[in-house]
Design an enzyme around this catalytic site. Structure first.
Site, short mmCIF file in Angstrom:
data_model
loop_
_atom_site.label_atom_id
_atom_site.label_comp_id
_atom_site.label_asym_id
_atom_site.label_seq_id
_atom_site.Cartn_x
_atom_site.Cartn_y
_atom_site.Cartn_z
CD GLU A 179 -2.90 -1.00 2.40
OE1 GLU A 179 -2.68 -0.15 3.29
OE2 GLU A 179 -3.88 -1.73 2.40
CD GLU A 238 -3.48 -5.40 4.22
OE1 GLU A 238 -4.26 -4.56 4.71
OE2 GLU A 238 -2.26 -5.23 4.15
#
Ligand code: FCB
Length: 440
Positions: free
Chosen positions: A163, A345
């Site tokens: 991320e 995720e």
């Protein structure tokens, strides 16, 4: 419909959020260690010093994964544990920890997905400018080489970054370490350095690995769901998903990596040859998904739509639950970049506690994951290649600026005793895995 036989049912974890042992066995300071010391940065003054003590309890945690039938674990490595100053001498004790962890996972039948960077920057490198310093691409390549040399006889699945859009928050709004508020141009320069480091790392992995590898980057970004499934609304949602945010939208985050181009011309710090380094072939698209919004084709072009969230459809983080967005995120990312997708995720924060019966009952989390898996199933039914789904997270853990208050785990952690209690959702997920998704 059951899920494909080889579908990877996983959990994701991250070094700083679970390991603890912040100053043990020669580990260097990470920028998180320093950030947490500053009063006001973290709710309740919590730190990652002890966290889930996974550094000492990894055997128990891997045994938990095994008992739940979990097939894969995306975990991350603490850069300063391996290279205390970020570059230079290797800390053998730190590296040996990951060696043992990988062996333990493999012995338990849990496939390791190794993430090189889940926000755990050596403090020494932050002092040298961190992501703002172009040299970080070299530093990251060196660090990657150390890990690949040691672990690639066993680890085949590598994730460069987790991320970039999220950890860049540490440079834009001060919310994450290192807690800076830089002008937009400097943030974009840092992002370019992240891209360069990614490209260099992929090169090192492919050149150095002892076995065939699969490489990816875990992306989180905006998802816009079409208000209706008309062709015009779908096209509008696709456009908004890629281009809507001003500072760094999905196109800015991903096009250089997958297409070798930026969506704009004036990229701070861009030099000749950079895009060639950044655009390395990748093997799958690793997608993290938490929230989404709606959009449609308006009279003046694509526009977002404010849709009320049904009561109760907020998690303890105040994030709205929009599970249908996961289908659209998978679809839009696959359509644009052409790779199979693994959801690396997805999960929800809750305020779980052990009930009088000693168990942790978390029906909302079961419902949350169930709904998201139905979105994955829709994607599969429409022929989109989805290879796996990883719950965030195995354990309750140190949730960055929020400290330990909100809990994301399938497994409850009593931080006073470090006792683990698998929640109802863990038992439910184990049944889903055992039945190849059929109870859904
Ligand atoms: C993701 C992060 C992860 C965790 C979850 C809740 O953005 O990758 O570390 O904080 O959110």
């Amino acid at each position: 419909m059951s899920f494909p036989r080889d579908f990877l049912w996983g959990v994701s974890t991250s070094s700083y959020q679970i390991e603890g042992a912040a100053r043990e066995d020669g580990k260097g300071l990470s920028m998180g260690d320093v950030f947490c010391q500053r009063p006001g940065n973290i709710r309740h003054g919590h730190t990652g010093d002890v966290a889930c003590d996974h550094y000492h309890r990894y055997r128990e945690d891997v045994a938990l994964m095994k008992s739940l039938g979990i097939r894969a674990n995306r975990f991350s490595v603490s850069w300063p544990r391996v290279l205390p100053a970020g570059v230079g001498p290797v800390n053998e004790k730190g590296l040996a920890f990951y060696d043992r962890l990988v062996d333990e996972l493999l012995a338990a039948g849990v496939w390791p997905f190794l993430a090189l960077y889940h926000w755990d920057l050596p403090w020494e490198l932050q002092l040298r400018g961190g992501w703002q310093n172009r040299e970080i691409a070299d530093w990251f390549a060196e660090y990657t080489r150390v890990l690949v040399t040691r672990l690639s006889d066993r680890v085949t699945d590598w994730v460069t970054f987790v991320e970039p859009a999220a950890f860049l928050g540490g440079l834009t709004n001060g919310q994450h370490a290192p807690g800076l508020r830089l002008p937009r141009k400097e943030v974009l320069r840092a992002l370019h350095h992240i891209h360069l480091a990614h490209g260099r790392a992929v090169q090192v992995i492919r050149q150095t690995a002892k076995r065939p590898v699969r490489v990816a980057l875990s992306h989180v970004g905006k998802t816009v769901i079409p208000d209706t499934e008309s062709a015009a609304d779908i096209e509008a949602a696709r456009h908004l998903t890629m281009f809507a945010d001003e500072t760094y939208n999905n196109a800015w985050l991903l096009d250089p990596i997958y297409r070798g181009e930026y969506p704009v011309a004036d990229v701070p710090g861009l030099q000749d040859g950079d895009l060639k380094i950044i655009r390395q072939p990748l093997d799958f698209f690793a997608l993290n998904f938490y929230h989404a919004e709606y959009g449609r084709a308006g009279a003046n072009g694509p526009e977002t739509v404010a849709r009320p969230v049904p009561p109760g459809h907020y998690t303890a983080f105040n994030w709205e639950m929009r599970p249908e967005g996961l289908y659209w995120a998978i679809r839009f990312m696959h359509e644009r970049y052409g790779l199979p997708v693994t959801v690396t995720e997805n999960g929800m924060a809750n305020l779980d506690w052990p009930a009088l019966d000693g168990q942790v009952h978390d029906p909302q989390r079961i419902d949350f994951i169930h709904r998201h898996l139905l979105s994955v199933r829709r994607a599969l039914q429409e022929g989109l290649p989805v290879e796996g789904y990883f719950v965030w997270s195995l354990l309750d853990n140190f949730e960055w600026a929020e400290g330990y208050e909100k809990r994301f785990g399938l497994v409850y952690v009593d931080y006073a005793t470090q006792r683990r209690i698998p929640k109802d959702s863990a038992h439910w997920y184990a049944r889903v895995i055992a039945n190849q998704g059929t109870p859904l």
